[in-house]
Design an enzyme around this catalytic site. Sequence first.
Site, mmCIF file in Angstrom:
data_model
loop_
_atom_site.group_PDB
_atom_site.id
_atom_site.type_symbol
_atom_site.label_atom_id
_atom_site.label_comp_id
_atom_site.label_asym_id
_atom_site.label_seq_id
_atom_site.Cartn_x
_atom_site.Cartn_y
_atom_site.Cartn_z
ATOM 1 N N ASP A 39 -2.220 6.211 -7.374
ATOM 2 C CA ASP A 39 -2.302 4.782 -7.678
ATOM 3 C C ASP A 39 -2.727 4.622 -9.135
ATOM 4 O O ASP A 39 -3.627 5.316 -9.624
ATOM 5 C CB ASP A 39 -3.316 4.108 -6.743
ATOM 6 C CG ASP A 39 -3.179 2.595 -6.752
ATOM 7 O OD1 ASP A 39 -2.797 2.027 -5.719
ATOM 8 O OD2 ASP A 39 -3.451 1.977 -7.813
ATOM 9 N N GLU A 49 0.414 -6.667 -2.642
ATOM 10 C CA GLU A 49 0.987 -7.156 -3.907
ATOM 11 C C GLU A 49 2.428 -6.720 -4.071
ATOM 12 O O GLU A 49 3.227 -7.421 -4.682
ATOM 13 C CB GLU A 49 0.188 -6.607 -5.097
ATOM 14 C CG GLU A 49 -1.209 -7.182 -5.219
ATOM 15 C CD GLU A 49 -2.008 -6.471 -6.309
ATOM 16 O OE1 GLU A 49 -1.434 -5.707 -7.105
ATOM 17 O OE2 GLU A 49 -3.235 -6.681 -6.327
ATOM 18 N N HIS A 107 3.862 0.628 1.978
ATOM 19 C CA HIS A 107 3.192 1.826 1.466
ATOM 20 C C HIS A 107 1.848 1.992 2.155
ATOM 21 O O HIS A 107 1.194 1.016 2.514
ATOM 22 C CB HIS A 107 3.009 1.748 -0.057
ATOM 23 C CG HIS A 107 2.354 0.483 -0.523
ATOM 24 N ND1 HIS A 107 3.048 -0.698 -0.666
ATOM 25 C CD2 HIS A 107 1.076 0.210 -0.841
ATOM 26 C CE1 HIS A 107 2.224 -1.644 -1.080
ATOM 27 N NE2 HIS A 107 1.019 -1.126 -1.182
#
Length: 114
Positions: free
Chosen positions: A30, A93, A98
């Site tokens: 990330d 978002e 995921h």
Amino acid sequence: MERTIFHRIIAHELPADIVYEDGDVVAFKDIRPKAPTHLLFVPKQYVASIAELTPETAHIPGMLILKAKEFATAHRIDGYKLVYHVGRGGGQEIYYLHLHFLSQEKMVEEGAKN
Ligand code: 5GP
């Protein structure tokens, strides 16, 4: 349908720190980590969100969890948190399904296992 950032990452059109890839999934770090290890497991088959699952795609979240578990074993991570954000109210978002993989442990990188 508009292509998301994750479409472009799994197509290798955008750079990402990919830590694992096979025929079904891509996992990468990330960009704004919220733990010492923060990975995203993304299926190659597109689904927008848990909220969009159908009987035909219901296996995908479990498949991602299995890949995450195998990754943790391979990289000697004993404890971790797995999270799906669902919809705006759930903090999602990016509308490409995921799995967040978060651990307070640092992953053992390839080649540093012994
Ligand atoms: P969501 O809130 O949709 O569940 O999570 C999206 C995650 O993707 C966020 O944790 C965010 O930091 C991460 N992210 C957003 N854009 C990028 C990017 O371009 N590259 C990477 N590696 N992660 C991203």
